[in-house]
Scaffold this motif. Structure first.
Motif, PDB file in Angstrom:
ATOM      1  N   ALA A   1      -2.319 -28.622  39.071  1.00 41.11           N
ATOM      2  CA  ALA A   1      -2.153 -27.354  38.365  1.00 41.11           C
ATOM      3  C   ALA A   1      -1.002 -26.577  38.990  1.00 41.11           C
ATOM      4  N   VAL A   2      -0.618 -25.492  38.333  1.00 37.70           N
ATOM      5  CA  VAL A   2       0.244 -24.499  38.950  1.00 37.70           C
ATOM      6  C   VAL A   2      -0.660 -23.513  39.676  1.00 37.70           C
ATOM      7  N   TYR A   3      -0.404 -23.282  40.948  1.00 41.18           N
ATOM      8  CA  TYR A   3      -1.209 -22.384  41.760  1.00 41.18           C
ATOM      9  C   TYR A   3      -0.494 -21.046  41.900  1.00 41.18           C
ATOM     10  N   TYR A   4      -1.204 -19.967  41.567  1.00 35.90           N
ATOM     11  CA  TYR A   4      -0.661 -18.619  41.588  1.00 35.90           C
ATOM     12  C   TYR A   4      -1.339 -17.779  42.656  1.00 35.90           C
ATOM     13  N   CYS A   5      -0.545 -17.006  43.373  1.00 32.98           N
ATOM     14  CA  CYS A   5      -1.037 -16.025  44.319  1.00 32.98           C
ATOM     15  C   CYS A   5      -1.105 -14.667  43.634  1.00 32.98           C
ATOM     16  N   ALA A   6      -2.130 -13.875  43.938  1.00 35.74           N
ATOM     17  CA  ALA A   6      -2.301 -12.559  43.341  1.00 35.74           C
ATOM     18  C   ALA A   6      -2.791 -11.568  44.384  1.00 35.74           C
ATOM     19  N   ALA A   7      -2.477 -10.286  44.177  1.00 40.96           N
ATOM     20  CA  ALA A   7      -2.876  -9.229  45.100  1.00 40.96           C
ATOM     21  C   ALA A   7      -3.408  -8.017  44.345  1.00 40.96           C
ATOM     22  N   ARG A   8      -4.370  -7.338  44.958  1.00 44.99           N
ATOM     23  CA  ARG A   8      -4.839  -6.040  44.499  1.00 44.99           C
ATOM     24  C   ARG A   8      -4.258  -4.997  45.451  1.00 44.99           C
ATOM     25  N   THR A   9      -3.340  -4.175  44.965  1.00 45.19           N
ATOM     26  CA  THR A   9      -2.634  -3.211  45.800  1.00 45.19           C
ATOM     27  C   THR A   9      -3.047  -1.772  45.542  1.00 45.19           C
ATOM     28  N   THR A  10      -3.914  -1.529  44.571  1.00 39.41           N
ATOM     29  CA  THR A  10      -4.345  -0.188  44.215  1.00 39.41           C
ATOM     30  C   THR A  10      -5.819  -0.005  44.536  1.00 39.41           C
ATOM     31  N   PRO A  11      -6.240   1.235  44.815  1.00 38.97           N
ATOM     32  CA  PRO A  11      -7.648   1.455  45.132  1.00 38.97           C
ATOM     33  C   PRO A  11      -8.535   1.308  43.908  1.00 38.97           C
ATOM     34  N   PHE A  12      -9.829   1.102  44.158  1.00 41.36           N
ATOM     35  CA  PHE A  12     -10.784   0.960  43.077  1.00 41.36           C
ATOM     36  C   PHE A  12     -12.141   1.487  43.526  1.00 41.36           C
ATOM     37  N   ARG A  13     -13.044   1.643  42.564  1.00 51.90           N
ATOM     38  CA  ARG A  13     -14.414   2.052  42.835  1.00 51.90           C
ATOM     39  C   ARG A  13     -15.359   0.923  42.450  1.00 51.90           C
ATOM     40  N   GLY A  14     -16.412   0.760  43.239  1.00 52.98           N
ATOM     41  CA  GLY A  14     -17.397  -0.251  42.940  1.00 52.98           C
ATOM     42  C   GLY A  14     -17.127  -1.563  43.659  1.00 52.98           C
ATOM     43  N   ALA A  15     -17.787  -2.615  43.197  1.00 51.25           N
ATOM     44  CA  ALA A  15     -17.696  -3.923  43.823  1.00 51.25           C
ATOM     45  C   ALA A  15     -16.326  -4.563  43.607  1.00 51.25           C
ATOM     46  N   TYR A  16     -15.944  -5.432  44.536  1.00 51.77           N
ATOM     47  CA  TYR A  16     -14.720  -6.217  44.434  1.00 51.77           C
ATOM     48  C   TYR A  16     -15.025  -7.465  43.619  1.00 51.77           C
TER      49      TYR A  16
END
Length: 131
Positions: free
Chosen positions: A95-110
């Motif tokens: 497959a093509v493997y993609y890296c991803a990031a969460r850079t913004t805050p959030f509320r609740g579960a990840y």
């Protein structure tokens, strides 16, 4: 803006191993974001592979059942890099493997398994496993 660059893909025989890397660059708080790996093969939807949580909440790792025990996700915060070590590779891992990031805050579960959880994506790196 934060940017992600993956590297390390290639052609591997079944049963072999490979490590892919994801390096962060650009403006942002490096080394502590929640990070994930997704993969996509032709004709299929992009699927979750592995994730590592926000460093300030523990940095727990998570894996899809299909790769658990074979893949290992890790982070080197000093180098702003995450790694995915892939062992005992199978043709279905191609497959093509993609890296991803969460850079913004959030509320609740990840929601580590959800594509919607991440706001920055890399360009992908190709892994081909021969049978």
């Amino acid at each position: 803006q934060v940017q992600l660059v993956e590297s390390g893909g290639g052609l591997v025989q079944a049963g072999g191993s490979l490590r892919v890397s994801c390096v962060q660059s650009g403006r942002g708080m490096f080394g502590g974001y929640a990070m994930a790996w997704f993969r996509q093969s032709p004709g299929k939807a992009r699927e979750f592979v592995a994730a590592i949580g926000f460093r300030w909440t523990g940095g727990n790792t998570y894996y899809a059942d299909s790769v658990k025990g074979r893949f290992t996700n890790s982070r080197d915060s000093a180098k702003s890099t995450v790694y995915l070590q892939m062992n005992s590779l199978r043709p279905e891992d191609t497959a093509v493997y993609y890296c991803a990031a969460r850079t913004t805050p959030f509320r609740g579960a990840y929601l580590y398994y959800s594509r919607d959880e991440y706001d920055v994506w890399g360009q992908g790196t190709q892994l081909t496993v021969s049978s």
